[in-house]
Design a protein around this motif. Structure first.
Motif, mmCIF file in Angstrom:
data_model
loop_
_atom_site.group_PDB
_atom_site.id
_atom_site.type_symbol
_atom_site.label_atom_id
_atom_site.label_comp_id
_atom_site.label_asym_id
_atom_site.label_seq_id
_atom_site.Cartn_x
_atom_site.Cartn_y
_atom_site.Cartn_z
ATOM 1 N N GLY A 8 20.893 -21.045 -8.271
ATOM 2 C CA GLY A 8 21.157 -20.104 -7.437
ATOM 3 C C GLY A 8 21.120 -18.638 -7.395
ATOM 4 N N GLY A 9 20.123 -18.305 -8.523
ATOM 5 C CA GLY A 9 20.194 -16.932 -8.847
ATOM 6 C C GLY A 9 20.643 -16.416 -10.179
ATOM 7 N N VAL A 10 20.605 -15.398 -10.484
ATOM 8 C CA VAL A 10 21.246 -14.559 -11.860
ATOM 9 C C VAL A 10 22.101 -13.506 -11.408
ATOM 10 C CG1 VAL A 10 20.376 -13.816 -14.282
ATOM 11 C CG2 VAL A 10 19.075 -15.430 -12.999
ATOM 12 N N ARG A 55 8.672 -16.851 -7.049
ATOM 13 C CA ARG A 55 9.114 -15.224 -7.871
ATOM 14 C C ARG A 55 10.277 -15.458 -8.715
ATOM 15 N NH1 ARG A 55 10.175 -16.302 -2.577
ATOM 16 N NH2 ARG A 55 8.257 -15.542 -1.917
ATOM 17 N N LEU A 56 10.900 -14.058 -8.897
ATOM 18 C CA LEU A 56 11.768 -13.782 -9.824
ATOM 19 C C LEU A 56 13.032 -14.296 -8.909
ATOM 20 C CD1 LEU A 56 12.802 -12.801 -12.343
ATOM 21 C CD2 LEU A 56 13.196 -10.482 -11.278
ATOM 22 N N ALA A 57 13.987 -14.856 -9.609
ATOM 23 C CA ALA A 57 15.150 -15.436 -9.078
ATOM 24 C C ALA A 57 15.978 -14.395 -8.302
ATOM 25 C CB ALA A 57 16.133 -16.204 -10.037
ATOM 26 N N GLY A 58 16.755 -14.715 -7.082
ATOM 27 C CA GLY A 58 17.715 -13.579 -6.593
ATOM 28 C C GLY A 58 18.897 -13.266 -7.381
ATOM 29 N N TYR A 59 19.617 -12.684 -6.907
ATOM 30 C CA TYR A 59 20.898 -12.053 -7.458
ATOM 31 C C TYR A 59 22.117 -13.057 -7.118
ATOM 32 C CZ TYR A 59 25.067 -8.992 -8.195
ATOM 33 O OH TYR A 59 26.221 -8.600 -8.644
ATOM 34 N N TRP A 60 22.861 -13.428 -8.150
ATOM 35 C CA TRP A 60 24.069 -14.419 -7.842
ATOM 36 C C TRP A 60 25.040 -13.502 -7.916
ATOM 37 C CZ3 TRP A 60 25.998 -18.798 -11.742
ATOM 38 C CH2 TRP A 60 26.909 -19.434 -10.803
ATOM 39 N N GLY A 61 25.835 -13.251 -6.991
ATOM 40 C CA GLY A 61 26.951 -12.080 -7.054
ATOM 41 C C GLY A 61 28.159 -12.940 -6.007
ATOM 42 N N ALA A 62 28.627 -12.068 -5.061
ATOM 43 C CA ALA A 62 29.500 -12.866 -3.989
ATOM 44 C C ALA A 62 28.874 -14.143 -3.563
ATOM 45 C CB ALA A 62 29.750 -11.820 -2.894
ATOM 46 N N ASN A 65 21.613 -16.715 -4.554
ATOM 47 C CA ASN A 65 20.399 -16.432 -3.891
ATOM 48 C C ASN A 65 20.579 -15.284 -3.068
ATOM 49 O OD1 ASN A 65 18.956 -18.411 -5.138
ATOM 50 N ND2 ASN A 65 19.889 -19.680 -3.717
ATOM 51 N N MET A 66 21.137 -14.010 -3.396
ATOM 52 C CA MET A 66 21.187 -12.746 -2.452
ATOM 53 C C MET A 66 20.174 -11.944 -2.932
ATOM 54 S SD MET A 66 25.260 -11.757 -3.082
ATOM 55 C CE MET A 66 25.141 -10.207 -2.344
ATOM 56 N N ALA A 67 19.762 -11.030 -2.280
ATOM 57 C CA ALA A 67 18.712 -10.077 -2.352
ATOM 58 C C ALA A 67 18.986 -9.181 -3.780
ATOM 59 C CB ALA A 67 18.448 -9.009 -1.473
#
Length: 218
Positions: A8-10, A55-62, A65-67
């Motif tokens: 789900g992202g990094v 592509r490069l994985a999205g951002y895992w934050g709140a 898969n966030m931008a």
């Protein structure tokens, strides 16, 4: 065996800066660690490639898969900051889970079809990530998982996979044989009888593992 599949992202920003992840990420990981039973084998999969393997994985934050924020928006796999952040992320996961098996990339060869230039950059990342993790965690099997294509595509698949075989302890495959790149889902009697035999033709010298598989009930 318990499998933790982190696709789900990094948490790019926090991993790069070496600080705690977002509360939601920390809670997710803590809950996973809590549910590992004593004596259970542990397999953790993470990946710097997005869920669509494009592509490069999205951002895992709140959320997952966030931008990717700020300067991270346009970075590629071989960007030094990406390598640093992803290495820190992998180190952190291994220290948290103490896994027997750790995948630092999921179905990585699919990126080669979607973005050949990005795939070359991913090979560069793997070349920098794998030796460090292997040196720091010698008792952990460090691996990549590869999507197993139909045997008719073996020449192309082998060409993509060969570039990464030096950077994985196992030839681990993800395979859902009813799914093909073109056309409707296959019935069981349509799956080639040499579906799994091809792994030895692709990587004859590597220990073999199945990282993911399944077949729809219908």
């Amino acid at each position: 065996l318990i499998v933790h599949h982190l696709d789900g992202g990094v948490p790019w920003v926090e991993a790069f800066e070496g600080r705690p992840f977002a509360d939601e990420v920390e809670a997710n990981l803590a809950d996973r660690v809590k549910n590992v039973r004593p004596g259970q084998k542990v397999f953790v999969s993470a990946t710097p490639i997005d869920f669509d393997r494009k592509r490069l994985a999205g951002y895992w934050g709140a959320k997952e898969n966030m931008a990717r924020p700020g300067a991270w928006k346009d970075k590629g796999f071989d960007d030094p900051d990406v390598v640093t952040a992803y290495l820190n992320y992998c180190r952190g996961l291994i220290r948290r889970f103490a896994p027997d098996y750790f995948a630092y990339g999921i179905e990585v060869n699919l990126l080669a079809y979607n973005d050949p230039v990005g795939y070359a950059a991913f090979v560069s990342l793997a070349r920098r990530i794998y030796p460090v993790l292997k040196q720091e965690f010698p008792l952990t099997r460090i691996l990549l998982s590869f999507y197993l294509e139909p045997p008719t595509r073996i020449v192309e698949a082998k060409r993509h996979i060969d570039a990464l075989l030096p950077f994985t302890d196992l030839f681990a495959i993800s395979t859902y044989p009813y799914m093909v790149r073109e056309g409707p889902p296959q019935r069981l009697d349509q799956v080639p009888t040499d579906w799994f035999e091809q792994v030895r033709r692709i990587a004859p010298g590597k220990p073999f593992a199945i990282a993911e598989t399944g077949f729809i009930a219908e």
